[in-house]
Design an enzyme around this catalytic site. Structure first.
Site, PDB file in Angstrom:
ATOM      1  N   GLY A  13       0.834  -1.211   0.000  1.00 13.90           N
ATOM      2  CA  GLY A  13       0.000   0.000   0.000  1.00 13.90           C
ATOM      3  C   GLY A  13       0.864   1.255   0.000  1.00 13.90           C
ATOM      4  O   GLY A  13       1.847   1.326   0.728  1.00 13.90           O
ATOM      5  N   ARG A  74       1.115  -5.117  -5.147  1.00 13.84           N
ATOM      6  CA  ARG A  74       1.261  -6.256  -4.229  1.00 13.84           C
ATOM      7  C   ARG A  74       1.517  -7.454  -5.139  1.00 13.84           C
ATOM      8  O   ARG A  74       0.638  -7.831  -5.915  1.00 13.84           O
ATOM      9  CB  ARG A  74      -0.004  -6.450  -3.403  1.00 13.84           C
ATOM     10  N   ASP A 105       5.431  -5.069   6.066  1.00 10.12           N
ATOM     11  CA  ASP A 105       5.909  -6.412   6.433  1.00 10.12           C
ATOM     12  C   ASP A 105       5.969  -7.390   5.256  1.00 10.12           C
ATOM     13  O   ASP A 105       6.934  -8.131   5.116  1.00 10.12           O
ATOM     14  CB  ASP A 105       4.956  -7.022   7.481  1.00 10.12           C
ATOM     15  N   THR A 127       4.148   2.563   5.597  1.00 11.43           N
ATOM     16  CA  THR A 127       2.735   2.164   5.619  1.00 11.43           C
ATOM     17  C   THR A 127       1.995   3.095   6.558  1.00 11.43           C
ATOM     18  O   THR A 127       2.507   3.430   7.631  1.00 11.43           O
ATOM     19  CB  THR A 127       2.524   0.701   6.068  1.00 11.43           C
ATOM     20  N   ASP A 129      -0.398   2.401   8.379  1.00 11.55           N
ATOM     21  CA  ASP A 129      -0.926   1.684   9.548  1.00 11.55           C
ATOM     22  C   ASP A 129      -0.024   1.761  10.782  1.00 11.55           C
ATOM     23  O   ASP A 129      -0.471   1.470  11.888  1.00 11.55           O
ATOM     24  CB  ASP A 129      -1.149   0.205   9.211  1.00 11.55           C
ATOM     25  N   ASP A 131       2.122  -0.334  11.615  1.00 14.82           N
ATOM     26  CA  ASP A 131       2.022  -1.664  12.228  1.00 14.82           C
ATOM     27  C   ASP A 131       3.280  -2.506  12.015  1.00 14.82           C
ATOM     28  O   ASP A 131       3.225  -3.730  11.995  1.00 14.82           O
ATOM     29  CB  ASP A 131       0.779  -2.393  11.697  1.00 14.82           C
ATOM     30  N   ARG A 173      -5.588  -2.285   9.104  1.00 15.78           N
ATOM     31  CA  ARG A 173      -6.055  -3.638   8.796  1.00 15.78           C
ATOM     32  C   ARG A 173      -6.036  -4.547  10.036  1.00 15.78           C
ATOM     33  O   ARG A 173      -6.957  -5.275  10.300  1.00 15.78           O
ATOM     34  CB  ARG A 173      -5.170  -4.221   7.703  1.00 15.78           C
TER      35      ARG A 173
HETATM   36  O1  F6P Z   1      -1.642  -1.381   4.785  1.00 12.59           O
HETATM   37  C1  F6P Z   1      -2.177  -0.159   4.485  1.00 12.59           C
HETATM   38  C2  F6P Z   1      -3.630  -0.283   4.121  1.00 12.59           C
HETATM   39  O2  F6P Z   1      -4.083   1.007   3.764  1.00 12.59           O
HETATM   40  C3  F6P Z   1      -4.531  -0.894   5.185  1.00 12.59           C
HETATM   41  O3  F6P Z   1      -4.911   0.025   6.177  1.00 12.59           O
HETATM   42  C4  F6P Z   1      -5.676  -1.398   4.348  1.00 12.59           C
HETATM   43  O4  F6P Z   1      -6.316  -2.468   4.958  1.00 12.59           O
HETATM   44  C5  F6P Z   1      -5.008  -1.849   3.098  1.00 12.59           C
HETATM   45  O5  F6P Z   1      -3.802  -1.117   2.992  1.00 12.59           O
HETATM   46  C6  F6P Z   1      -5.842  -1.656   1.861  1.00 12.59           C
HETATM   47  O6  F6P Z   1      -5.164  -2.184   0.780  1.00 12.59           O
HETATM   48  P1  F6P Z   1      -5.609  -2.007  -0.745  1.00 12.59           P
HETATM   49  O7  F6P Z   1      -5.308  -0.585  -1.137  1.00 12.59           O
HETATM   50  O8  F6P Z   1      -4.788  -2.982  -1.477  1.00 12.59           O
HETATM   51  O9  F6P Z   1      -7.063  -2.262  -0.783  1.00 12.59           O
END
Ligand code: F6P
Length: 321
Positions: A13, A74, A105, A127, A129, A131, A173
Site C-alpha cells: 500500500g 502487491r 511487512d 505504511t 498503519d 504496524d 487492517r
Molecule cells: O496497509 C495499508 C492499508 O491502507 C490498510 O490500512 C488497508 O487495509 C489496506 O492497505 C488496503 O489495501 P488495498 O489498497 O490494497 O485495498
C-alpha cells in the site's frame, strides 16, 4: 563486494512520504558515487525488468507529493521461491548489487528472501498503519492520522447540526493506532480497536450517559480491523434513539501531501538505508527506536510484536464524553 549500483522500489500500500524516501535514496547514493535505478511497480516491475535510471534531477519536485512516483503493487508471485529466484536473476541482469525496498511487512518478507539469495536488501518501513513492529514510526502514519482527523472534523460539523452520532471507520487492517490517535484528536466518545475486545454494552452506556448529561453530537471511531460501521450505526440508533450515520473513510487516508514528519522520516530512513547498503550490509530493516535510527535483521524484525499504546487508550477513555 564494492557496491556500484543499487535499485529502489516501493511495494504494498502506498503511503505519503514514500517519495521523500525515494528522493533520499537517490540523492544519498549519488552522493556516494553509487549509481541508482528506480524499479517501477514494486516486485512486479522487478520481475518484468521495469527499470528507470535515476539522476539527481529525477527526484526534484516530488518531496511534497503524495503517492509514489515509482508506483506500487502487491506481487503475488514474489511470495514464492520461484518468484524470488526470478527476482534475483532480474537484479543480476539489471546489474544492481543492492536494493532498497520501501513498504510494509509483506514487502520485507520478499526482501529477506532476496537477501538470502545473495542480493543485499534494506527495508524502509512505509505504511500508514504504523504496524511494523521493529520501528516506532512508519512513513505515512502522521499524514494519514491528520487526514482522518480533518475528515472527521467535517463529519463532526454535520453531526453537531443534526444532533447525530457518526460512526467512522478509519484504516488499520490489523492495528488500531490510527483509530486511537485520530479518535483522541477528534474528541471521540468511544474508540473501537482490534487490540481490545469490543464491549458494545459499555459503549452504548457511555453514549447514553453523555446524552443524559446534555451532549448532542457523538463520534465513534472504529478501526478497519474491527469494521462493521453500518451495522453499528443502526444498533446505536435502535438502542439509544440517537439518529446515527456511518462513514468508511477508506483510501482518502492514503493520499495527500505528506506532513513535515513524513517528509523528514522518509528522508532519514532512505538516507540510512543507503548508508548500510554502501557498506555492503543487507538483510536489514531500518526504523526508529526512542527517536533514534536503528536497524534490525529482517527475520528478527518480522518476529517482533507491536502493541497498542494502552496508556493512551486509557487516557482516551478517561477523557471521553
Ligand atoms: O496497509 C495499508 C492499508 O491502507 C490498510 O490500512 C488497508 O487495509 C489496506 O492497505 C488496503 O489495501 P488495498 O489498497 O490494497 O485495498
Amino acid at each position: 563486494m564494492e557496491v556500484k549500483k543499487i535499485g529502489v522500489l516501493t511495494s504494498g500500500g502506498d503511503a505519503p512520504g514514500m517519495n521523500a524516501a525515494v528522493r533520499a535514496v537517490v540523492r544519498s547514493a549519488l552522493e556516494k558515487g553509487i549509481e541508482v535505478v528506480g524499479i517501477m511497480r514494486g516486485y512486479t516491475g522487478l520481475l518484468n525488468h521495469e527499470v528507470i535510471p535515476m539522476d539527481i534531477g529525477s527526484v526534484s519536485d516530488i518531496i511534497q507529493r503524495g503517492g509514489t512516483i515509482l508506483r506500487t503493487a502487491r506481487c503475488e508471485e514474489f511470495r514464492y521461491q520461484e518468484g524470488v529466484a526470478k527476482g534475483k536473476d532480474a537484479c543480476e541482469k539489471i546489474g544492481i548489487n543492492g536494493l532498497v525496498v520501501i513498504g510494509g511487512d509483506g514487502s520485507f518478507r520478499g526482501a529477506a528472501d532476496l537477501s538470502a539469495m545473495g542480493i543485499p536488501c534494506v527495508g524502509v518501513p512505509g505504511t500508514i498503519d504504523n504496524d511494523i513492529s521493529c520501528t516506532e514510526y512508519t512513513i505515512g502514519y502522521d499524514t494519514a492520522m491528520n487526514t482522518a482527523m480533518q475528515m472527521s472534523d467535517f463529519l463532526r460539523d454535520t453531526a453537531q447540526s443534526h444532533e447525530r452520532c457518526m460512526v467512522i471507520e478509519v484504516m488499520g487492517r490489523h492495528a488500531g493506532h490510527i483509530a486511537l490517535n485520530a479518535g483522541i484528536a477528534c474528541g471521540a466518545t468511544y474508540i473501537v480497536v482490534p487490540e481490545v475486545e469490543f464491549d458494545k454494552e459499555a459503549m452504548m452506556k457511555k453514549i447514553q450517559k453523555s446524552y443524559a448529561a446534555g451532549k448532542r453530537q457523538f463520534l465513534i471511531f472504529v478501526a478497519e480491523g474491527v469494521g462493521g460501521v453500518a451495522e453499528l450505526a443502526k444498533e446505536i440508533e435502535e438502542t439509544t434513539g440517537i439518529e446515527s450515520r456511518s462513514m468508511v473513510l477508506g483510501h482518502v487516508q492514503r493520499g495527500g501531501s505528506p506532513t513535515v514528519r513524513d517528509r523528514v522520516a522518509g528522508t532519514q530512513l532512505g538516507h540510512y538505508a543507503v548508508e548500510l547498503l554502501a557498506k555492503g550490509i543487507g538483510n536489514r530493516v531500518v526504523g526508529f527506536q526512542n527517536g533514534q535510527l536503528v536497524n534490525f535483521d529482517i527475520q528478527e524484525a518480522l518476529k517482533m510484536k507491536k502493541s497498542l499504546d494502552m496508556d493512551l487508550y486509557r487516557i482516551a477513555n478517561d477523557v471521553a464524553f
